[in-house]
Design a protein around this motif. Structure first.
Motif, PDB file in Angstrom:
ATOM      1  N   ARG A 153      34.831  41.571  41.257  1.00 34.18           N
ATOM      2  CA  ARG A 153      35.163  42.625  42.210  1.00 34.18           C
ATOM      3  C   ARG A 153      34.944  42.181  43.653  1.00 34.18           C
ATOM      4  O   ARG A 153      33.964  41.533  43.963  1.00 34.18           O
ATOM      5  CB  ARG A 153      34.266  43.826  41.938  1.00 34.18           C
ATOM      6  CG  ARG A 153      34.942  44.918  41.199  1.00 34.18           C
ATOM      7  CD  ARG A 153      33.970  46.051  40.938  1.00 34.18           C
ATOM      8  NE  ARG A 153      34.749  47.209  40.559  1.00 34.18           N
ATOM      9  CZ  ARG A 153      35.269  48.031  41.426  1.00 34.18           C
ATOM     10  NH1 ARG A 153      35.069  47.864  42.713  1.00 34.18           N
ATOM     11  NH2 ARG A 153      36.007  49.038  41.006  1.00 34.18           N
ATOM     12  N   GLN A 197      40.475  42.554  41.974  1.00 32.05           N
ATOM     13  CA  GLN A 197      40.208  41.663  40.850  1.00 32.05           C
ATOM     14  C   GLN A 197      41.510  41.023  40.395  1.00 32.05           C
ATOM     15  O   GLN A 197      41.510  39.976  39.768  1.00 32.05           O
ATOM     16  CB  GLN A 197      39.578  42.439  39.697  1.00 32.05           C
ATOM     17  CG  GLN A 197      38.099  42.660  39.881  1.00 32.05           C
ATOM     18  CD  GLN A 197      37.482  43.228  38.634  1.00 32.05           C
ATOM     19  OE1 GLN A 197      37.720  44.367  38.268  1.00 32.05           O
ATOM     20  NE2 GLN A 197      36.684  42.435  37.968  1.00 32.05           N
ATOM     21  N   ASP A 216      40.362  47.012  43.547  1.00 29.56           N
ATOM     22  CA  ASP A 216      39.170  46.210  43.822  1.00 29.56           C
ATOM     23  C   ASP A 216      39.464  44.721  43.993  1.00 29.56           C
ATOM     24  O   ASP A 216      38.546  43.910  44.047  1.00 29.56           O
ATOM     25  CB  ASP A 216      38.129  46.419  42.715  1.00 29.56           C
ATOM     26  CG  ASP A 216      38.684  46.084  41.353  1.00 29.56           C
ATOM     27  OD1 ASP A 216      39.787  45.524  41.277  1.00 29.56           O
ATOM     28  OD2 ASP A 216      38.010  46.385  40.356  1.00 29.56           O
ATOM     29  N   ARG A 262      40.780  35.883  36.509  1.00 32.19           N
ATOM     30  CA  ARG A 262      40.394  37.147  37.112  1.00 32.19           C
ATOM     31  C   ARG A 262      39.169  36.958  37.994  1.00 32.19           C
ATOM     32  O   ARG A 262      38.174  36.369  37.587  1.00 32.19           O
ATOM     33  CB  ARG A 262      40.102  38.174  36.023  1.00 32.19           C
ATOM     34  CG  ARG A 262      39.998  39.580  36.570  1.00 32.19           C
ATOM     35  CD  ARG A 262      40.293  40.595  35.473  1.00 32.19           C
ATOM     36  NE  ARG A 262      40.908  41.780  36.063  1.00 32.19           N
ATOM     37  CZ  ARG A 262      40.330  42.976  36.028  1.00 32.19           C
ATOM     38  NH1 ARG A 262      39.187  43.155  35.442  1.00 32.19           N
ATOM     39  NH2 ARG A 262      40.949  44.001  36.577  1.00 32.19           N
ATOM     40  N   ASP A 290      44.866  47.037  40.540  1.00 33.18           N
ATOM     41  CA  ASP A 290      43.594  47.699  40.839  1.00 33.18           C
ATOM     42  C   ASP A 290      43.273  47.571  42.321  1.00 33.18           C
ATOM     43  O   ASP A 290      43.674  46.617  42.967  1.00 33.18           O
ATOM     44  CB  ASP A 290      42.456  47.056  40.040  1.00 33.18           C
ATOM     45  CG  ASP A 290      42.431  47.540  38.610  1.00 33.18           C
ATOM     46  OD1 ASP A 290      43.309  48.359  38.258  1.00 33.18           O
ATOM     47  OD2 ASP A 290      41.556  47.092  37.851  1.00 33.18           O
TER      48      ASP A 290
HETATM   49 MG    MG Z   1      37.780  46.300  38.504  1.00 32.37          MG
END
Ligand code: MG
Ligand code: UDP
Length: 325
Positions: free
Chosen positions: A202, A100, A98, A199, A96
């Motif tokens: 963001r 993350q 972002d 995780r 991703d």
């Molecule tokens: Mg995300």
């Protein structure tokens, strides 16, 4: 002979202007340390902010960067697919934009791939910063998927993963419009292994998910991988029929023994309304499937590419150029 990068890193991005430079910096640091040849394939999914300009700047500065600009916003699943179609590497990593998913996990993924695993997927240890409601519904969904369909979707696993060339080629054969990626990844099979990580929240921007979208994602997951709801309708009907038959016998016997004093308006109403509701719901289920059949039969391409600029590094020149899906 044209050189092909060993590792392609595919990034679907929609309105991610704040995070891309940081992502590129971290990926470049990690990848240059591994000594593998690599490309960073940025897919712009019809962003409305400066994401495309940001990508172009990155590509001008670093020859490892490749760019696919889709003609409009197609959604994450299709943007990821476009990335897989244009990635040239012997192994492809989806991540991703972002941040993350930590790019620092990539060397571990590559090591496991070298050991012979076709898929290395990142599994979240904890779901931090998520509400109780979100966690419970997610758990329910995974359990339901496991119960009703044959594909085993690994829990708490997003799209962050490494895939070997043969997995990517297998995925590229699946051109359905309704793309439940987690399910498609699982459908392919081949030896796979998880690596566990935490995780992060963001880095910048906001998530594009809400409960309505999640509900639709869950529907997509179930309807693309099982016809269980249709079967359920059959058995629901059967159950109603059996109960109705028993009730009929009861009424007949009662009438024979005690006559019929013409009562029962409330029970009649209840039965009619309940059955009406059940019928409408079942029709809705059929409709969900019918709608999907309709969408698939149109046979449209999954996406259109406005522009594809491959990476230009000596050690990373993609050989395949595809117009679209
Ligand atoms: Mg995300
Ligand atoms: N994304 C995309 N197209 C969309 C929506 C999202 O390419 O229509 C990208 C987004 O830029 C990000 C990734 O998909 O790189 C995951 O999106 P998001 O962070 O919103 O989802 P979450 O992390 O909550 O699953």
């Amino acid at each position: 002979m044209q050189a092909v990068p060993t590792i392609s890193i595919v990034v679907p991005a929609y309105n991610e202007q704040e995070g891309l430079a940081e992502l590129h910096a971290r990926v470049a640091a990690v990848m240059n340390a591994t000594g593998e040849s690599w490309e960073l394939l940025l897919v712009n999914d019809g962003s409305t902010d400066a994401t495309l300009a940001c990508m172009e700047a990155l590509r001008a500065a670093d020859p490892h960067v490749a760019l696919v600009n889709l003609s409009r916003n197609f959604g994450k699943e299709i943007a990821t697919t476009a990335g897989l179609d244009h990635a040239a590497g012997a192994a492809v990593i989806v991540i991703d934009a972002d941040l993350q998913d930590p790019p620092e996990l990539i060397p571990q993924m590559i090591a496991l791939w070298r050991q012979g695993f076709d898929t290395v997927y990142a599994q979240r240890r904890r779901r931090e910063g998520e509400t109780w409601m979100k966690k419970t519904t997610a758990r329910l969904f995974y359990r339901l998927m496991e119960g009703v369909s044959r594909v085993r979707v690994p829990r708490d696993t997003g799209d962050f993963r490494l895939m070997s060339r043969r997995v990517v080629e297998a995925l590229r054969l699946l051109r359905e419009q309704h793309r439940f990626m987690k399910g498609l990844f699982a459908w392919v099979g081949y030896p796979s292994t998880p690596i566990v990580y935490d995780r992060a929240p963001r880095f910048a921007g906001t998530t594009k998910w809400n409960y309505w979208k999640l509900w639709n994602l869950a529907l997509e997951g179930i309807t693309s991988f099982t016809v269980m709801p249709l079967k359920l309708a059959t058995y629901l009907g059967l159950a109603f029929a059996v109960v109705a038959a028993i009730y009929m016998c009861v009424i007949v016997v009662k009438t024979l023994l005690w006559g019929n004093p013409v009562a029962g308006y409330p029970s009649l109403m209840a039965v009619v309304l309940f059955l009406g509701g059940a019928q409408l719901m079942t029709l809705g289920v059929i409709g969900e499937y019918l709608g999907r059949v309709f969408n698939e039969t149109k046979g449209r391409p999954l996406y259109l590419v406005e522009r594809h600029c491959p990476s230009t590094a000596e050690d990373a020149a993609p050989v395949r150029l595809l117009a679209n899906g």
